[in-house]
Design a protein around this motif. Structure first.
Motif, mmCIF file in Angstrom:
data_model
loop_
_atom_site.group_PDB
_atom_site.id
_atom_site.type_symbol
_atom_site.label_atom_id
_atom_site.label_comp_id
_atom_site.label_asym_id
_atom_site.label_seq_id
_atom_site.Cartn_x
_atom_site.Cartn_y
_atom_site.Cartn_z
ATOM 1 N N GLY A 653 0.745 -1.263 0.148
ATOM 2 C CA GLY A 653 0.008 -0.060 0.123
ATOM 3 C C GLY A 653 0.937 1.250 0.063
ATOM 4 O O GLY A 653 1.616 1.458 -0.685
ATOM 5 N N LEU A 654 0.578 2.170 1.106
ATOM 6 C CA LEU A 654 1.299 3.312 0.988
ATOM 7 C C LEU A 654 2.713 3.294 1.618
ATOM 8 O O LEU A 654 3.690 4.019 1.959
ATOM 9 N N PHE A 655 3.074 1.815 2.216
ATOM 10 C CA PHE A 655 4.265 1.828 3.202
ATOM 11 C C PHE A 655 5.316 1.007 2.408
ATOM 12 O O PHE A 655 5.110 -0.135 1.725
ATOM 13 N N LEU A 656 6.640 1.316 2.736
ATOM 14 C CA LEU A 656 7.723 0.638 2.368
ATOM 15 C C LEU A 656 7.959 -0.812 2.929
ATOM 16 O O LEU A 656 7.845 -0.652 4.216
ATOM 17 N N SER A 657 7.873 -1.761 2.202
ATOM 18 C CA SER A 657 8.055 -3.168 2.920
ATOM 19 C C SER A 657 9.369 -3.723 2.478
ATOM 20 O O SER A 657 9.652 -4.777 3.292
ATOM 21 N N HIS A 901 5.463 9.664 -0.273
ATOM 22 C CA HIS A 901 3.624 9.711 -0.300
ATOM 23 C C HIS A 901 3.183 8.896 0.893
ATOM 24 O O HIS A 901 1.867 9.226 1.242
ATOM 25 N N GLY A 902 4.009 8.043 1.645
ATOM 26 C CA GLY A 902 3.330 7.500 2.908
ATOM 27 C C GLY A 902 3.747 8.058 4.217
ATOM 28 O O GLY A 902 3.523 7.553 5.181
ATOM 29 N N LEU A 903 4.604 9.492 4.078
ATOM 30 C CA LEU A 903 4.972 9.985 5.377
ATOM 31 C C LEU A 903 3.909 10.080 6.180
ATOM 32 O O LEU A 903 4.061 9.898 7.575
ATOM 33 N N TRP A 904 2.855 11.051 6.023
ATOM 34 C CA TRP A 904 1.846 11.278 6.958
ATOM 35 C C TRP A 904 1.084 10.166 7.376
ATOM 36 O O TRP A 904 0.688 10.134 8.478
ATOM 37 N N SER A 905 0.968 9.067 6.509
ATOM 38 C CA SER A 905 0.523 7.769 7.092
ATOM 39 C C SER A 905 1.088 7.234 8.117
ATOM 40 O O SER A 905 0.510 6.615 9.097
ATOM 41 N N THR A 906 2.379 7.153 7.966
ATOM 42 C CA THR A 906 3.140 6.553 8.899
ATOM 43 C C THR A 906 3.273 7.451 10.186
ATOM 44 O O THR A 906 3.191 6.701 11.226
#
Length: 982
Positions: A653-657, A901-906
């Motif tokens: 998704g929005l997160f680096l895995s 792009h995933g900074l705020w979600s994290t």
């Protein structure tokens, strides 16, 4: 029949080119591309006219009966002459108009491509509406004056006048324009973090340029009928239309654009290398586009000659709209988080098909002057409205079958934390499996298919005495050295001498002789600290190191980029062909110092090329990738959309895995616009030949030899809290995301700063207009009496809404002044970002969340961040250091994709969010409690682990082993020497 074939050929070409639009490299060089296209198109038209004579461009029969439909006698711009008027001299005003419009359009395209991140979506979709208004004003309104049946239409009902009257094309073109805007928005990826400046005219100027471009397109299209005007003899017989005039216009435009490009070329000498080295991918794509467009142009002119520019534009935009919707079917491989809802796609499909049917209805009511309204049919048999219904049914069924993201009851980071713990445990289990020297030797042989180097026993004792947690896993080190086994020792020594022979190469020398190390001559004073740090790192074991010369890269950027084919050859030649010898000599050659002594009279060499201030991704960054890889096949010039297919392989998704895979450029062609190293490095002197260069970090695909950085070893950035700046427990820190830094990634002169990661971070934290995705909990639409769990869904919010959610991002700023910029780029960044005063490095420990980004090279802050009680957010930049693999993402630090792009979600996951209300008082976002326990666990485990594997002692152990391996590699007897227990 020719017109029927032309229309279908044109639609086929438009659909294919629309799919290739965003990944074609031809748009990176708009001037060169335009010149080639204009020239080839002109030649193609003239050759087609010469080959087919009057046949291809002969107007269809209905033009004889209804010449006024497309060439009204009372419109000066398209007046039908009584003799041939194809020559330029007879129509100089039209020639000047078309050439000027085309040249201006080329310049507008160049400006729009440079500022594509600021475009207004779908503006060009209103071109058919302009043509419909023109059709009404110049054709339908004037023609009705002589039409005896027009009174029926004027006196009919409003619906009849709307669908069958003089404005019948206005409604379908209006619907098409609005639908096209929504289709482009729906089928495009979320917006990237590439900077569209708020402080200059780009945000307003680019849309205005788009509108001007559409106006020029309109002007050219309504002028083309005059350029294609049929020749009419004095007897009144219609002869062939002529493409000669259009061909001459295109040739003249190509010459003027080429002259402008040459002037720009000579006034920007620093771009000469880039301009003169387009690469094979560009030439292949240019040939493909030029061929298709050269075929498409006469087809388009044929349709204009037959039906007029309005119908041409409607066919093209309807085809492109369907092609855009069809592209959603290719999103199956992308993260489902970014897929639009299937219902939205179906709604757009229905609207587009209704627009198509309205257009067909308007077309069917178009009447000949001397005959009744014809029944429009497809290929003479099937009604066109039936085709619209079939298309609607088929596409609706297709889109309903597409996957779509409806949220998740569990947060993805929960599973990432669990997976990270398992990954670290597995790594740790194999990192130090041996007990004692004998088992360590056997494990070395098993892993690397060779004997350990001479002196391995002393290294093992050194590591054990310093309680090294890593004894067996030195895969990074061995991978860096593997390629050099393909070179003879004498060749390695010769290349070392070439690299260090000239100060211009910026490779500094350290010479080791008889257990002593000294720095070579001509080292820049500004970089001497680096070499002093290297010597300090080996002082405890220098007497154990064989004689050698070492070349250290004094620049931040890596140096050695090997093309794929050469790399494969080196890999093949470096693989051991025989098992390790059972009884090797446990010492290096006695006379090895002589092999490093070269004549002082040997002339300096410059094996490197200065590629500073140039785009480097396609010239060096991706050349180690397989030719069929995404990065080698595609040039993603469009900086507006987020490349979801680029991040999919290493993301959940929005997160680096997958931290390791995120460094690979091979599936990420958009990296070309996301970091200063690839956009415009400040000091980049690379080589595509394997030279032995020791660097503090390197990008994936580069062949530099990594070693522990002196920056950390000599405490250039150190974790040292004080009474003034204490390191409080995690729960007591200020809950703020903190970053301070400089604009040091690369040098910006032509707006390159808009893609640099540091500038994008600051812009992301202060951008009040653009919305970015954030995964938040929300309630489903069900009865208020039911019991349910919130669902995590992706919301798109501007940064100004983050404080409303309780997220504090106010402490992200650039420090002191704007560096590494020329001309207008310095004041432009200052206006956009502003700067704050410098702060003490120890003040970082006041904040709960610290974010770390690479600069021109690796970031020297990361190790101190890991040592603190703050939670480090590490942006997965392009550089990797010696410790890569020793610490685990989501176990010891929080990884952030370079796209941000995933900074705020994290941040929302660890910090928590406040509830917000939506329409009708219903909660749009429910409360998400802070994951303080998870954040503190990552902080403490990272703090504990870095104290075991990234100490100064660990740097010494790593470098000690690296030098032993290098000593064996450069020894003429390397196949016979090594360490053995017997």
């Amino acid at each position: 029949m020719t017109t029927w074939v032309s229309g279908r050929v044109l639609a086929f070409i438009v659909i294919n080119l629309s799919w290739d639009f965003q990944k074609s490299p031809v748009f990176e060089r708009p001037i060169e591309t335009t010149v080639v296209f204009l020239f080839c198109s002109a030649c193609g038209l003239l050759l087609l006219r010469a080959a087919t004579g009057a046949r291809f461009f002969s107007p269809p029969r209905h033009v004889d009966d209804d010449r006024a439909s497309h060439f009204p006698e009372d419109v000066p711009s398209v007046k039908v002459a009584s003799k041939s008027t194809a020559s330029v001299s007879s129509r100089p005003w039209l020639f000047v108009l078309l050439v000027s419009a085309l040249c201006c359009r080329v310049q507008i395209v160049r400006v729009l491509l440079n500022g594509h991140q600021c475009i207004a979506t779908g503006v060009e979709g209103f071109l058919p509406l302009l043509l419909a208004v023109h059709d009404y004003w110049w054709k339908q309104r004037r023609r009705s004056a002589d039409d005896n049946t027009s009174h029926d239409q004027k006196s009919g009902s409003f619906v009849q006048r709307l669908f069958l009257g003089q404005h019948r094309y206005v409604l379908p073109t209006t619907v098409l324009g609005i639908t096209y805007v929504f289709i482009v928005s729906c089928t495009s990826s979320p917006q990237s973090t590439y900077v569209c400046p708020l402080s200059n005219l780009n945000r307003l100027g680019i849309p205005l340029m788009q509108a001007l471009g559409v106006s020029l397109d309109f002007l050219v299209l309504i002028s083309l009928p005059a350029a294609l005007e049929p020749q009419v003899s004095t007897a009144g017989a219609t002869k062939a239309g002529t493409p000669v005039f259009v061909g001459i216009v295109l040739l003249a435009s190509a010459i003027l654009v080429a002259l402008g490009g040459l002037i720009a070329f000579y006034t920007h000498p620093r771009e000469w290398i880039w301009v003169l080295s387009p690469g094979s991918v560009y030439w292949g794509s240019l040939a493909f586009w030029t061929l298709l467009l050269t075929i498409a142009l006469p087809c388009a002119l044929k349709l204009i000659l037959s039906y007029g520019p309005l119908h041409l534009a409607m066919c093209l935009y309807i085809s492109m709209s369907y092609a855009s919707l069809f592209s959603l079917a290719q999103w199956n491989a992308d993260p489902p988080t970014f897929l639009p809802p299937a219902s939205s796609s179906v709604k757009l499909l229905v609207t587009l098909t209704i627009c198509f049917i309205l257009y067909l209805q308007a077309l069917s009511s178009d009447r000949n002057v001397n005959g009744p309204t014809p029944r429009i049919r497809f290929h003479g048999r099937v009604p066109l409205t039936a085709i619209g219904i079939v298309v609607l049914v088929f596409w609706s069924w297709s889109f309903l079958r597409l996957p779509h993201y409806s949220g998740s009851s569990a947060h993805p980071i929960d599973s990432l934390l669990t997976a990270a713990s398992a990954q670290h445990d597995a790594w740790l289990q194999q990192a130090s499996t041996s007990n004692g020297l004998g088992e360590c030797v056997n494990e070395y042989k098993r892993r690397y298919k060779r004997n350990p180097p001479p002196g391995f026993d002393a290294w093992h004792r050194y590591a054990i005495e310093r309680f090294s947690a890593v004894i067996d896993d030195f895969d990074n080190l061995m991978d860096d050295l593997q390629l050099f086994w393909a070179l003879k020792p004498s060749e390695i020594r010769r290349r070392t001498r070439e690299a260090i022979s000239d100060p211009w190469n910026e490779v500094a020398e350290i010479r080791i002789r008889s257990g002593k190390a000294e720095i070579g001559p001509d080292v820049k004073p500004t970089h001497r600290w680096m070499l002093d740090g290297v010597i300090a790192m080996m002082k405890n074991y220098i007497e154990k190191i064989p004689d050698m010369d070492l070349g250290f890269n004094i620049n931040d950027e890596p140096r050695i980029a090997i093309p794929y084919n050469d790399l494969q050859g080196l890999h093949t030649d470096s693989v051991p062909t025989e098992p390790p010898k059972s009884n090797p000599f446990n010492e290096t050659s006695k006379d090895r110092a002589a092999g490093w002594n070269f004549s002082d009279s040997s002339s300096p060499n410059k094996p490197f090329i200065d590629y500073s201030f140039q785009p480097t991704f396609h010239s060096h960054g991706s050349i180690s990738c397989h030719p069929s890889s995404f990065a080698r096949r595609s040039h993603l010039w469009d900086t507006l959309p987020l490349c979801t297919s680029c991040l999919a392989p290493h993301s959940t998704g929005l997160f680096l895995s997958n931290w390791t895979l995120s460094a690979s450029p091979c599936h990420q062609p958009d990296l070309a616009h996301l970091h200063g190293f690839y956009l415009s490095p400040a000091a980049f002197k690379p080589s595509k030949v394997l030279y032995p260069v020791f660097s503090q970090s390197k990008a994936a695909g580069y062949a530099d030899i990594r070693y522990p950085s002196p920056w950390n070893y000599i405490d250039k950035a150190v974790y040292r809290p004080t009474d003034e700046f204490p390191d409080l427990p995690f729960a007591e820190k200020e809950s703020t995301l903190f970053w301070r830094g400089a604009t040091s990634e690369g040098l910006s002169r032509y707006g390159e700063w808009k893609g640099m990661a540091r500038q994008r971070l600051v812009h992301l934290a202060n951008n009040a207009s653009t919305k970015f995705p954030i995964l938040l909990p929300s309630f489903p639409h069900i009865s208020s009496n039911a019991r349910y769990q919130p669902t995590y869904t992706t919301h798109h919010v501007p940064s100004t809404m983050l404080p409303e959610l309780g997220l504090n991002i106010s402490s992200i700023a650039l420090v002191n002044k704007i560096d590494r910029c020329w001309d207008d780029d310095c004041p432009a960044q200052l206006r956009e970002f502003g700067v704050v005063g410098p702060s003490d490095f120890q003040s970082h420990w006041h904040y709960k969340y610290l974010i770390d980004l690479d600069g021109a090279g690796f970031s020297g802050r990361f190790i101190p961040f890991l040592q603190s009680r703050s939670l480090p957010f590490k942006v997965a930049g392009v550089f990797r250091e010696w410790w890569d693999g020793r610490v685990t993402a989501w176990k010891h630090f929080v990884p952030i994709d370079i796209r941000l792009h995933g900074l705020w979600s994290t941040l929302a996951y660890f910090h928590g969010v406040k509830p917000t209300e939506g329409k009708g008082g219903r909660k749009a976002v429910t409360e998400m409690k802070a994951r303080t326990e998870e954040g503190e666990r990552i902080t403490e485990e990272g703090r504990d682990w870095v104290g075991k594997v990234m100490r100064k002692e660990d740097m010494e152990i790593y470098f000690y082993r690296l030098l032993l391996e290098w000593g064996r590699l450069t020894d003429d007897a390397r196949d016979d020497i090594g360490f053995s227990m017997w």
